[in-house]
Each structure stands twice: as C-alpha cells, then as structure tokens.
Design a protein around this motif. Sequence first.
Motif, PDB file in Angstrom:
ATOM      1  N   VAL A  14       0.837  -1.199   0.000  1.00 35.73           N
ATOM      2  CA  VAL A  14       0.000   0.000   0.000  1.00 35.73           C
ATOM      3  C   VAL A  14       0.875   1.252   0.000  1.00 35.73           C
ATOM      4  CG1 VAL A  14      -1.672   1.326   1.354  1.00 35.73           C
ATOM      5  CG2 VAL A  14      -1.977  -1.146   1.082  1.00 35.73           C
ATOM      6  N   ALA A  15       1.954   1.231   0.799  1.00 42.73           N
ATOM      7  CA  ALA A  15       2.845   2.392   0.868  1.00 42.73           C
ATOM      8  C   ALA A  15       3.503   2.649  -0.481  1.00 42.73           C
ATOM      9  CB  ALA A  15       3.905   2.178   1.952  1.00 42.73           C
ATOM     10  N   GLN A  16       3.931   1.570  -1.138  1.00 41.73           N
ATOM     11  CA  GLN A  16       4.552   1.699  -2.468  1.00 41.73           C
ATOM     12  C   GLN A  16       3.527   2.253  -3.461  1.00 41.73           C
ATOM     13  OE1 GLN A  16       5.452  -2.026  -4.361  1.00 41.73           O
ATOM     14  NE2 GLN A  16       6.453  -1.082  -6.122  1.00 41.73           N
ATOM     15  N   ALA A  17       2.306   1.729  -3.405  1.00 49.70           N
ATOM     16  CA  ALA A  17       1.245   2.183  -4.317  1.00 49.70           C
ATOM     17  C   ALA A  17       0.954   3.661  -4.111  1.00 49.70           C
ATOM     18  CB  ALA A  17      -0.026   1.343  -4.100  1.00 49.70           C
ATOM     19  N   LYS A  18       0.900   4.085  -2.837  1.00 50.26           N
ATOM     20  CA  LYS A  18       0.620   5.494  -2.542  1.00 50.26           C
ATOM     21  C   LYS A  18       1.758   6.391  -3.004  1.00 50.26           C
ATOM     22  CE  LYS A  18      -2.702   5.066   1.185  1.00 50.26           C
ATOM     23  NZ  LYS A  18      -2.945   5.059   2.641  1.00 50.26           N
ATOM     24  N   ALA A  19       3.002   5.916  -2.801  1.00 52.62           N
ATOM     25  CA  ALA A  19       4.163   6.721  -3.171  1.00 52.62           C
ATOM     26  C   ALA A  19       4.223   6.932  -4.679  1.00 52.62           C
ATOM     27  CB  ALA A  19       5.441   6.052  -2.669  1.00 52.62           C
ATOM     28  N   LEU A  20       3.781   5.931  -5.438  1.00 50.81           N
ATOM     29  CA  LEU A  20       3.888   6.009  -6.893  1.00 50.81           C
ATOM     30  C   LEU A  20       2.677   6.641  -7.569  1.00 50.81           C
ATOM     31  CD1 LEU A  20       6.533   4.269  -6.941  1.00 50.81           C
ATOM     32  CD2 LEU A  20       5.573   3.283  -9.004  1.00 50.81           C
ATOM     33  N   ALA A  21       1.541   6.624  -6.884  1.00 54.69           N
ATOM     34  CA  ALA A  21       0.312   7.132  -7.495  1.00 54.69           C
ATOM     35  C   ALA A  21       0.550   8.527  -8.051  1.00 54.69           C
ATOM     36  CB  ALA A  21      -0.807   7.153  -6.455  1.00 54.69           C
ATOM     37  N   PRO A  22       0.016   8.896  -9.215  1.00 51.26           N
ATOM     38  CA  PRO A  22      -0.997   8.160  -9.992  1.00 51.26           C
ATOM     39  C   PRO A  22      -0.436   7.075 -10.917  1.00 51.26           C
ATOM     40  CG  PRO A  22      -0.532  10.234 -11.073  1.00 51.26           C
ATOM     41  CD  PRO A  22       0.329  10.182  -9.833  1.00 51.26           C
ATOM     42  N   ILE A  23       0.881   6.819 -10.870  1.00 46.05           N
ATOM     43  CA  ILE A  23       1.445   5.738 -11.676  1.00 46.05           C
ATOM     44  C   ILE A  23       1.158   4.408 -10.964  1.00 46.05           C
ATOM     45  CG2 ILE A  23       3.628   4.777 -12.582  1.00 46.05           C
ATOM     46  CD1 ILE A  23       2.745   7.452 -13.904  1.00 46.05           C
ATOM     47  N   GLU A  24       0.907   3.365 -11.711  1.00 47.42           N
ATOM     48  CA  GLU A  24       0.685   2.051 -11.096  1.00 47.42           C
ATOM     49  C   GLU A  24       1.999   1.506 -10.543  1.00 47.42           C
ATOM     50  OE1 GLU A  24      -1.274  -0.906 -13.466  1.00 47.42           O
ATOM     51  OE2 GLU A  24      -3.091   0.300 -13.707  1.00 47.42           O
ATOM     52  N   ALA A  25       1.935   0.963  -9.339  1.00 49.73           N
ATOM     53  CA  ALA A  25       3.080   0.296  -8.731  1.00 49.73           C
ATOM     54  C   ALA A  25       2.953  -1.202  -9.013  1.00 49.73           C
ATOM     55  CB  ALA A  25       3.088   0.539  -7.233  1.00 49.73           C
ATOM     56  N   CYS A  26       4.099  -1.910  -9.032  1.00 56.05           N
ATOM     57  CA  CYS A  26       4.027  -3.350  -9.235  1.00 56.05           C
ATOM     58  C   CYS A  26       5.161  -4.052  -8.510  1.00 56.05           C
ATOM     59  CB  CYS A  26       4.033  -3.709 -10.726  1.00 56.05           C
ATOM     60  SG  CYS A  26       5.513  -3.191 -11.621  1.00 56.05           S
ATOM     61  N   PRO A  81      -4.443   2.917  -8.903  1.00 61.98           N
ATOM     62  CA  PRO A  81      -4.472   4.136  -8.079  1.00 61.98           C
ATOM     63  C   PRO A  81      -5.867   4.756  -7.952  1.00 61.98           C
ATOM     64  CG  PRO A  81      -2.620   4.181  -9.598  1.00 61.98           C
ATOM     65  CD  PRO A  81      -3.475   3.016  -9.994  1.00 61.98           C
ATOM     66  N   GLU A  82      -6.688   4.630  -8.998  1.00 62.62           N
ATOM     67  CA  GLU A  82      -7.979   5.326  -8.936  1.00 62.62           C
ATOM     68  C   GLU A  82      -9.172   4.460  -9.267  1.00 62.62           C
ATOM     69  OE1 GLU A  82      -7.082   8.588 -11.487  1.00 62.62           O
ATOM     70  OE2 GLU A  82      -5.844   9.494  -9.943  1.00 62.62           O
ATOM     71  N   THR A  83      -8.940   3.210  -9.582  1.00 61.03           N
ATOM     72  CA  THR A  83     -10.050   2.349  -9.985  1.00 61.03           C
ATOM     73  C   THR A  83     -10.166   1.170  -9.013  1.00 61.03           C
ATOM     74  OG1 THR A  83      -8.540   1.244 -11.518  1.00 61.03           O
ATOM     75  CG2 THR A  83      -9.941   2.962 -12.436  1.00 61.03           C
ATOM     76  N   VAL A 105      -4.080  -4.124  -5.826  1.00 64.37           N
ATOM     77  CA  VAL A 105      -4.328  -3.270  -4.668  1.00 64.37           C
ATOM     78  C   VAL A 105      -4.982  -1.998  -5.187  1.00 64.37           C
ATOM     79  CG1 VAL A 105      -3.261  -1.974  -2.787  1.00 64.37           C
ATOM     80  CG2 VAL A 105      -2.302  -4.174  -3.466  1.00 64.37           C
ATOM     81  N   SER A 106      -6.189  -1.724  -4.724  1.00 67.88           N
ATOM     82  CA  SER A 106      -6.892  -0.525  -5.170  1.00 67.88           C
ATOM     83  C   SER A 106      -6.823   0.570  -4.121  1.00 67.88           C
ATOM     84  CB  SER A 106      -8.359  -0.859  -5.462  1.00 67.88           C
ATOM     85  OG  SER A 106      -9.094   0.351  -5.578  1.00 67.88           O
ATOM     86  N   LEU A 107      -6.478   1.767  -4.610  1.00 66.85           N
ATOM     87  CA  LEU A 107      -6.443   2.931  -3.717  1.00 66.85           C
ATOM     88  C   LEU A 107      -7.651   3.823  -3.953  1.00 66.85           C
ATOM     89  CD1 LEU A 107      -2.711   4.070  -4.019  1.00 66.85           C
ATOM     90  CD2 LEU A 107      -3.715   2.564  -2.308  1.00 66.85           C
ATOM     91  N   GLN A 108      -8.665   3.274  -4.616  1.00 65.67           N
ATOM     92  CA  GLN A 108      -9.843   4.092  -4.920  1.00 65.67           C
ATOM     93  C   GLN A 108     -10.389   4.724  -3.639  1.00 65.67           C
ATOM     94  OE1 GLN A 108     -13.394   2.099  -6.323  1.00 65.67           O
ATOM     95  NE2 GLN A 108     -13.666   3.635  -7.909  1.00 65.67           N
ATOM     96  N   ASP A 109     -10.467   3.921  -2.581  1.00 66.05           N
ATOM     97  CA  ASP A 109     -10.789   4.454  -1.265  1.00 66.05           C
ATOM     98  C   ASP A 109      -9.467   4.500  -0.483  1.00 66.05           C
ATOM     99  OD1 ASP A 109     -11.531   5.065   1.267  1.00 66.05           O
ATOM    100  OD2 ASP A 109     -13.091   3.537   1.424  1.00 66.05           O
ATOM    101  N   ALA A 110      -8.823   5.661  -0.485  1.00 66.49           N
ATOM    102  CA  ALA A 110      -7.468   5.768   0.065  1.00 66.49           C
ATOM    103  C   ALA A 110      -7.416   5.383   1.538  1.00 66.49           C
ATOM    104  CB  ALA A 110      -6.943   7.188  -0.135  1.00 66.49           C
TER     105      ALA A 110
END
Length: 138
Positions: A14-26, A81-83, A105-110
């Motif tokens: 989740v931390a990696q996804a948040k740090a990279l958003a709006p780019i997709e993390a993998c 990041p948004e879907t 991992v969806s960050l739609q609801d952060a």
Amino acid sequence: MKLEIPTNIFEQMVAQAKALAPIEACGILAGKDNKAEKLFEMTNADNRSDHFMMEPKEQFTVVKNIRSADLEMLAIYHSHPETPARPSAEDIRLALTPDVIYVIVSLQDAKAPAVKGLLIEDGTVTEVPVKIMERQNE
Ligand SMILES: [Zn+2]
C-alpha cells in the motif's frame, strides 16, 4: 487455494502504491505454501497510470533471488491508483505468467485500500481469497 499476506507486507504494498500514485506500482510476492514472506518492489517500465509492465531484467534478477532463497514466486501485484481492484482487459490479456496469483491493490478508497487475488488463465478469471495475516511471533 488462497493467498496469505502478512500485515507488514500488505502495508508495504500500500505504501509503495501510494508513493507512486498516480502511476501504477508493481512487484512480486515470494513465499511458500501460499504464504507470502518477501516482497520485491519492481519498476513499472511503462510508467503509466492505467497499465504496468515489469522491467524484464529486474524480473529476471528477482526470480533468481527467489529461487536461491528456496522460495516460490507466489504472486505478481500491481496497484490501481484510482479504480477498483478489478482486472482491466489489459490485465487479463497480459497475465501470461503461469501458476501465479495476480494481486490488485486498489487505492480508490485511500482510507481503506482494497486487495484482490486472481487466477487468470486463458482469459478466465477466478478469484482467490486473500487473507491479511497478523504478524506472527516465531
Ligand atoms: Zn490493472
């Protein structure tokens, strides 16, 4: 079949996804008996917000490290990041690694990141339950 992910590894995704958003993390989850033990953050070579592609050389090195640690590659994860945590048509089309669980991992609801595990074979998607485990004392 299911996938167990310890809390600390889930938090790392989740931390990696948040740090990279709006780019997709993998990245890749390695472990044994469907229990994730290690997370490898990967570079999204596409650097896009709607798609990911693991950098092939990096992936090769990680797969080698996983083998020499006597672990298995359990899952390939990426963020939306948004879907919602639903696979896109591209996700299904490009899910070409056999015997691996695709984790989204969806960050739609952060405030409440969602996680979904999927088996994708020949365009057929089957959901795999993902269990976030409390840290274990050993
Ligand atoms: Zn996706």
